[in-house]
Design a protein around this motif. Structure first.
Motif, PDB file in Angstrom:
ATOM      1  N   ALA A   1      32.842 -66.968  -2.584  1.00  0.00           N
ATOM      2  CA  ALA A   1      33.983 -67.195  -3.480  1.00  0.00           C
ATOM      3  C   ALA A   1      33.544 -67.613  -4.886  1.00  0.00           C
ATOM      4  N   ILE A   2      32.244 -67.816  -5.076  1.00  0.00           N
ATOM      5  CA  ILE A   2      31.749 -68.276  -6.387  1.00  0.00           C
ATOM      6  C   ILE A   2      31.504 -67.074  -7.296  1.00  0.00           C
ATOM      7  N   HIS A   3      32.126 -67.100  -8.468  1.00  0.00           N
ATOM      8  CA  HIS A   3      31.980 -66.045  -9.469  1.00  0.00           C
ATOM      9  C   HIS A   3      30.922 -66.514 -10.470  1.00  0.00           C
TER      10      HIS A   3
ATOM     11  N   GLY B   1      23.089 -73.326 -13.647  1.00  0.00           N
ATOM     12  CA  GLY B   1      24.406 -72.851 -13.262  1.00  0.00           C
ATOM     13  C   GLY B   1      25.082 -71.973 -14.291  1.00  0.00           C
ATOM     14  N   ALA B   2      24.357 -71.631 -15.375  1.00  0.00           N
ATOM     15  CA  ALA B   2      24.965 -70.819 -16.439  1.00  0.00           C
ATOM     16  C   ALA B   2      25.057 -69.344 -16.060  1.00  0.00           C
TER      17      ALA B   2
ATOM     18  N   SER C   1      21.046 -65.526 -11.917  1.00  0.00           N
ATOM     19  CA  SER C   1      21.876 -64.553 -11.191  1.00  0.00           C
ATOM     20  C   SER C   1      21.848 -63.194 -11.887  1.00  0.00           C
ATOM     21  N   THR C   2      21.778 -63.215 -13.213  1.00  0.00           N
ATOM     22  CA  THR C   2      21.745 -61.956 -13.964  1.00  0.00           C
ATOM     23  C   THR C   2      20.471 -61.169 -13.669  1.00  0.00           C
TER      24      THR C   2
ATOM     25  N   ALA D   1      18.388 -63.070 -28.393  1.00  0.00           N
ATOM     26  CA  ALA D   1      18.722 -64.070 -27.374  1.00  0.00           C
ATOM     27  C   ALA D   1      20.213 -64.066 -27.071  1.00  0.00           C
ATOM     28  N   TYR D   2      20.510 -64.363 -25.814  1.00  0.00           N
ATOM     29  CA  TYR D   2      21.891 -64.551 -25.366  1.00  0.00           C
ATOM     30  C   TYR D   2      21.998 -65.951 -24.768  1.00  0.00           C
ATOM     31  N   ILE D   3      23.024 -66.681 -25.157  1.00  0.00           N
ATOM     32  CA  ILE D   3      23.246 -68.014 -24.612  1.00  0.00           C
ATOM     33  C   ILE D   3      24.420 -67.952 -23.645  1.00  0.00           C
ATOM     34  N   LEU D   4      24.164 -68.393 -22.407  1.00  0.00           N
ATOM     35  CA  LEU D   4      25.167 -68.335 -21.356  1.00  0.00           C
ATOM     36  C   LEU D   4      25.689 -69.728 -21.022  1.00  0.00           C
ATOM     37  N   GLU D   5      26.954 -69.795 -20.771  1.00  0.00           N
ATOM     38  CA  GLU D   5      27.580 -71.013 -20.252  1.00  0.00           C
ATOM     39  C   GLU D   5      28.575 -70.604 -19.177  1.00  0.00           C
ATOM     40  N   VAL D   6      28.423 -71.178 -17.999  1.00  0.00           N
ATOM     41  CA  VAL D   6      29.326 -70.957 -16.860  1.00  0.00           C
ATOM     42  C   VAL D   6      29.608 -69.466 -16.647  1.00  0.00           C
ATOM     43  N   GLY D   7      28.536 -68.668 -16.670  1.00  0.00           N
ATOM     44  CA  GLY D   7      28.659 -67.264 -16.326  1.00  0.00           C
ATOM     45  C   GLY D   7      29.085 -66.332 -17.434  1.00  0.00           C
ATOM     46  N   SER D   8      29.265 -66.850 -18.650  1.00  0.00           N
ATOM     47  CA  SER D   8      29.706 -66.013 -19.772  1.00  0.00           C
ATOM     48  C   SER D   8      28.763 -66.173 -20.954  1.00  0.00           C
ATOM     49  N   ILE D   9      28.655 -65.119 -21.770  1.00  0.00           N
ATOM     50  CA  ILE D   9      27.865 -65.202 -23.007  1.00  0.00           C
ATOM     51  C   ILE D   9      28.726 -65.855 -24.082  1.00  0.00           C
ATOM     52  N   VAL D  10      28.236 -66.966 -24.626  1.00  0.00           N
ATOM     53  CA  VAL D  10      29.006 -67.678 -25.645  1.00  0.00           C
ATOM     54  C   VAL D  10      28.435 -67.480 -27.043  1.00  0.00           C
ATOM     55  N   LEU D  11      27.200 -66.994 -27.114  1.00  0.00           N
ATOM     56  CA  LEU D  11      26.551 -66.814 -28.414  1.00  0.00           C
ATOM     57  C   LEU D  11      25.389 -65.845 -28.230  1.00  0.00           C
TER      58      LEU D  11
END
Length: 239
Positions: free
Chosen positions: A13-15, A37-38, A42-43, A209-219
């Motif tokens: 159930a974890i996305h 956990g970012a 997983s990627t 570079a890609y910065i991830l937070e909680v499964g999404s790219i934020v920057l």
């Protein structure tokens, strides 16, 4: 070389990864940065075929060949396509020697002379491994085990090398040495996808570079630009 489109990764159930898209050009060093956990590991685990519940596209174009969608392919198929991974936690085989661990990295190959040449080149990159070639992997220091994990990945003759937290748990002097080696690997013509919590070290060598937070790219942006970005400094570089 690698293009990820709308990637989603699930563990029950974890996305864990939520519709990210990114590109790794041939010959570049691209880094994924973020806290635990970012979704970074997983990627690249999805790229390596180590996660089964994946949606989206992961399109890999080898130097000579047609684009291939990697989703649904097994890990050994990735290795045959020229993709190798040095996993988080090193995952060397502790009861085998350094030499045996390296030979296992070449399991898809049958060109004995080429394997020996690549092993010798790994020993040139990591002289300490040559000194300890007879030693069991489990008796090496943490830094030496990391070198062995990277060397083992190189033994399959990859075009794309994925490194998951190579500096984790290492002393600062060894961190510098490992990142110098990453630069050398890239200079050999290998494309590098680097997952790191050490944002400063990663951004210094990354083309992008890609910065991830909680499964999404934020920057996202060039490594040198993100090093100067006030948001990155505050969140990842201690202000």
């Amino acid at each position: 070389m690698l293009k990820i489109e709308d990637l989603n990764v699930y563990y029950g159930a974890i996305h864990a990864v939520k519709g990210i898209s990114l590109s790794i050009p041939r010959g570049s060093i691209v880094t994924l940065i973020g806290a635990n956990g970012a979704g970074k590991s997983s990627t690249i685990r999805a790229v390596a075929g180590l996660v089964r519940n994946v949606k989206g596209k992961i399109v890999y174009t080898p130097p000579e060949g047609e684009p291939v969608n990697l989703v649904g392919k097994a890990p050994e198929e990735m290795v045959k396509l020229g993709i190798a991974m040095s996993p988080e936690g090193r995952r060397i085989l502790p009861h085998l020697t350094v030499e045996e661990n390296l030979q296992l990295g070449a399991f898809i190959r049958n060109d004995r002379d080429g394997v020996e040449r690549d092993r010798d080149h790994v020993y040139e990159l990591f002289p300490r491994l040559k000194e300890r070639s007879w030693q069991k992997g489990g008796t090496l220091s943490g830094g030496e085990q990391q070198m062995l994990a990277v060397g083992r990945a190189l033994m399959s003759q990859p075009h794309l090398v994925m490194l998951d937290e190579p500096s984790l748990g290492l002393a600062p002097l060894l961190v510098k040495e490992v990142f110098d080696i990453i630069g050398e690997i890239n200079a050999l013509g290998k494309t590098v996808l680097l997952v790191e919590q050490n944002a400063f070290a990663a951004l210094k060598i990354a083309s992008y570079a890609y910065i991830l937070e909680v499964g999404s790219i934020v920057l996202e942006g060039r490594g040198e630009d993100l090093l100067k970005d006030s948001r990155v400094k505050e969140a990842y570089l201690g202000g």
